[in-house]
Each structure stands twice: as C-alpha cells, then as structure tokens.
Design an enzyme around this catalytic site. Structure first.
Site, PDB file in Angstrom:
ATOM      1  N   ASP A  58       0.821  -1.206   0.000  1.00 11.97           N
ATOM      2  CA  ASP A  58       0.000   0.000   0.000  1.00 11.97           C
ATOM      3  C   ASP A  58       0.860   1.263   0.000  1.00 11.97           C
ATOM      4  O   ASP A  58       0.556   2.237  -0.692  1.00 11.97           O
ATOM      5  CB  ASP A  58      -0.919   0.012   1.228  1.00 11.97           C
ATOM      6  CG  ASP A  58      -2.107  -0.924   1.080  1.00 11.97           C
ATOM      7  OD1 ASP A  58      -2.344  -1.417  -0.034  1.00 11.97           O
ATOM      8  OD2 ASP A  58      -2.797  -1.162   2.090  1.00 11.97           O
ATOM      9  N   GLY A  59       1.930   1.265   0.800  1.00  8.82           N
ATOM     10  CA  GLY A  59       2.808   2.425   0.849  1.00  8.82           C
ATOM     11  C   GLY A  59       3.461   2.700  -0.491  1.00  8.82           C
ATOM     12  O   GLY A  59       3.615   3.860  -0.899  1.00  8.82           O
ATOM     13  N   ASP A 132      -4.691   9.720   3.573  1.00  3.21           N
ATOM     14  CA  ASP A 132      -4.992  10.568   4.734  1.00  3.21           C
ATOM     15  C   ASP A 132      -4.017  11.722   4.885  1.00  3.21           C
ATOM     16  O   ASP A 132      -2.914  11.727   4.343  1.00  3.21           O
ATOM     17  CB  ASP A 132      -5.009   9.739   6.035  1.00  3.21           C
ATOM     18  CG  ASP A 132      -3.703   8.990   6.305  1.00  3.21           C
ATOM     19  OD1 ASP A 132      -2.621   9.523   6.011  1.00  3.21           O
ATOM     20  OD2 ASP A 132      -3.761   7.865   6.829  1.00  3.21           O
ATOM     21  N   ASP A 160      -2.781  15.170  20.687  1.00  4.95           N
ATOM     22  CA  ASP A 160      -1.707  14.871  19.738  1.00  4.95           C
ATOM     23  C   ASP A 160      -2.034  15.288  18.313  1.00  4.95           C
ATOM     24  O   ASP A 160      -1.137  15.417  17.483  1.00  4.95           O
ATOM     25  CB  ASP A 160      -1.392  13.373  19.766  1.00  4.95           C
ATOM     26  CG  ASP A 160      -0.507  12.982  20.939  1.00  4.95           C
ATOM     27  OD1 ASP A 160      -0.268  13.843  21.812  1.00  4.95           O
ATOM     28  OD2 ASP A 160      -0.056  11.822  20.991  1.00  4.95           O
ATOM     29  N   THR A 171      -8.971   2.320   6.673  1.00  4.33           N
ATOM     30  CA  THR A 171      -8.432   1.077   7.228  1.00  4.33           C
ATOM     31  C   THR A 171      -6.962   1.214   7.634  1.00  4.33           C
ATOM     32  O   THR A 171      -6.340   0.220   8.005  1.00  4.33           O
ATOM     33  CB  THR A 171      -8.569  -0.071   6.210  1.00  4.33           C
ATOM     34  OG1 THR A 171      -7.959   0.316   4.979  1.00  4.33           O
ATOM     35  CG2 THR A 171     -10.035  -0.403   5.976  1.00  4.33           C
ATOM     36  N   ALA A 172      -6.413   2.425   7.543  1.00  2.53           N
ATOM     37  CA  ALA A 172      -5.007   2.648   7.876  1.00  2.53           C
ATOM     38  C   ALA A 172      -4.885   3.292   9.254  1.00  2.53           C
ATOM     39  O   ALA A 172      -5.399   2.757  10.241  1.00  2.53           O
ATOM     40  CB  ALA A 172      -4.348   3.482   6.776  1.00  2.53           C
ATOM     41  N   TYR A 173      -4.224   4.439   9.342  1.00  2.00           N
ATOM     42  CA  TYR A 173      -3.981   5.100  10.635  1.00  2.00           C
ATOM     43  C   TYR A 173      -5.303   5.435  11.334  1.00  2.00           C
ATOM     44  O   TYR A 173      -5.421   5.366  12.551  1.00  2.00           O
ATOM     45  CB  TYR A 173      -3.151   6.366  10.403  1.00  2.00           C
ATOM     46  CG  TYR A 173      -2.498   6.956  11.630  1.00  2.00           C
ATOM     47  CD1 TYR A 173      -2.615   6.383  12.898  1.00  2.00           C
ATOM     48  CD2 TYR A 173      -1.735   8.116  11.531  1.00  2.00           C
ATOM     49  CE1 TYR A 173      -2.007   6.928  14.005  1.00  2.00           C
ATOM     50  CE2 TYR A 173      -1.105   8.677  12.629  1.00  2.00           C
ATOM     51  CZ  TYR A 173      -1.258   8.088  13.864  1.00  2.00           C
ATOM     52  OH  TYR A 173      -0.655   8.633  14.965  1.00  2.00           O
ATOM     53  N   LEU A 175      -8.062   3.738  11.421  1.00  2.00           N
ATOM     54  CA  LEU A 175      -8.544   2.559  12.143  1.00  2.00           C
ATOM     55  C   LEU A 175      -7.694   2.294  13.383  1.00  2.00           C
ATOM     56  O   LEU A 175      -8.220   1.979  14.450  1.00  2.00           O
ATOM     57  CB  LEU A 175      -8.537   1.344  11.217  1.00  2.00           C
ATOM     58  CG  LEU A 175      -9.020   0.016  11.810  1.00  2.00           C
ATOM     59  CD1 LEU A 175     -10.462   0.127  12.286  1.00  2.00           C
ATOM     60  CD2 LEU A 175      -8.872  -1.111  10.799  1.00  2.00           C
TER      61      LEU A 175
END
Length: 275
Positions: A58-59, A132, A160, A171-173, A175
């Site tokens: 994905d990255g 994102d 933060d 579904t990444a950060y 989630l």
C-alpha cells in the site's frame, strides 16, 4: 464496453526480490500477449499509458501515485507488502492477462483530498492525499487547535492531533486510532482525534466525525511557535504548519479489482482474521 488497453506502465518495488521477479515474468508475458509495456515512473508523462500496473504494498502504491500527481489513469495493484488492503492478491497473477483481455474487472473510485497548508512564516503550499492527512504535534507538548467545519467553529482541541482520511484511508492510521472503517462506496472525510486531552478545560473532541466529501475542514494551530504542528499527507511531511484547510480536490484514483473481489470479505480476512 471493454476499454482499449494497449500501453501499460509497470512499476514494481525493486527492493523486494519477490516483487521484482514477479514483475519481470508478468512484463514478459504481457509483451508476448501483444501489449506495449513501459517500465518505471519517469516515462509516464511522455507515454500516456492506458493502465498503471503496480507491484508492491500500500505504501508503494501511495508513493507512486503521489509521484505521478494522482492521475486519473486506471490502476491495478498487486500486493507484495504486509497488509495491502488497497492492492489485489498475488493469486490473481496467473489470470491477470485473461482478466485484462476479457475485462473481468471493475473500477473502485476514491477521492483525492487537497490540503491548503499555511506555514508559520506565512508561505503556502498545497498537498494532495488519497489516503490521509495526519495533523500532529512536533514537540513533547500537546498541540492546541481550533477546528472549523464548513467555517463553523466546531472544537477547541488539545492533544496529539487528528487523522483526516478518505474511505480508502479508513483502514489505515484512522482505524489504528479508533476510527471507523468506511465502505469504498461512500465518499466522505473522516476526522479522528489522536489522544485528545480529557480534562474539562480543553473540551477536546473524543470521537470520530464523518463529514460529506463536499465539506471543508480547517484546522488552525494556537500558541505558536511554542506548540508547533506538523502535517503529513500520504507520507509527505511539512513542519511548522500554522493551519490547514482540507477539501475534495476533484481528482479521483481509479483502482481496478477482479470481479471476485468483495470488500467485506477482504475486511474480514485482513482485519478480523476470518477466512
């Protein structure tokens, strides 16, 4: 109607032996099947490919799309990473050429967000992200932020920071930070706080908010330069940010999936552990 695909740009993560070998085999097979295959990203703007073929995680997909400025060209990704939620499984490799010829594929469209960033020195820059934006503190101290939704004051926040994601990035950060998973059929902006202060003087948002894609979200840092803010858009980082305004860029990333792909089944397998 079957789209006319003649020229394919193939880009593989060459730091992975498995990805590199699979790409070499697939490129040779595509050429034997009569397709013109171009390798590497450098030739994209001069060659105008009909299809982008990425082998990696994905990255790797996000980095590649950012390098190409998020084109509207359809993308077929094959996962050679860890999670690979945006990619297709390696099991599709033997049937890829037949899927392409018969167009046993369907398109999954994802919005690309635009972030208008103003730095502490007053300069401005525009970032794009289809996964994102992460707005976060730069120092040990919490950031203090004023959050506006469609120019309506929404929250005075301390903590933060925030994850601002699309359905693709849900579904990444998002989630991992406790935000919800959003079906790719929905076009939204998710706003998920990162470790918000719970003490009553701060009134920090404690839960995720799902806003329509047409919304405009503006986040302004307070108490600068003491509490500096950083923005990361699909991996590209900017520091000493005074404010960011996020909205729909109008661009779309067009991921191709086999007809056998089912979002809910993939979600269950990759995140819940069901087969």
């Amino acid at each position: 109607m079957i789209p006319s695909v003649k020229r394919i740009l193939c880009h593989a993560n060459r730091s992975s032996q498995a990805s590199s070998q699979a790409a070499d085999i697939l490129v040779a097979a595509l050429r034997r099947a009569g397709y013109e295959v171009i390798e590497g990203l450098d030739s994209f703007f001069s060659s105008a490919p009909d299809l982008l073929l990425f082998l990696g995680g994905d990255g790797f997909l996000m980095e590649s799309m950012r390098s190409l400025e998020y084109p509207s060209t359809q993308v077929f990704g094959i996962n050679f990473g860890t999670v690979g939620f945006l990619m297709n499984t390696k099991e599709c490799l033997p049937d890829f050429i037949s899927m392409l010829k018969e167009w046993n594929l369907r398109e999954e469209e994802h919005a690309v967000l635009e972030g208008k960033v103003t730095l502490e020195d007053g300069s401005e820059e525009v970032l794009l992200a289809f996964n994102d934006f992460v707005v976060e503190r730069m120092s040990r101290q919490a950031v203090r932020l004023d959050v506006y939704l469609d120019e309506v004051p929404f929250n005075r926040y301390a903590g933060d920071g925030f994850v601002l994601s699309t359905a693709a990035g849900s579904t990444a950060y998002n989630l991992a930070a406790g935000g919800p998973v959003v079906h790719p059929g929905l076009q939204v902006i998710l706003v998920t706080p990162l470790y918000p202060h719970r003490a009553s003087p701060f009134h920090s948002l404690q839960f995720s908010v799902i806003a329509p894609l047409k919304s405009r979200l503006r986040i302004v840092a307070d108490d600068l330069p003491k509490r500096s803010m950083r923005v990361v858009g699909d991996g590209k980082q900017m520091e000493h940010v005074a404010s960011i305004e996020v909205r729909d860029s109008g661009r779309r990333v067009r991921l191709l999936r086999p007809h056998t792909h089912v979002f809910v089944r993939t979600l269950a397998r990759k995140f819940i552990g069901q087969t």
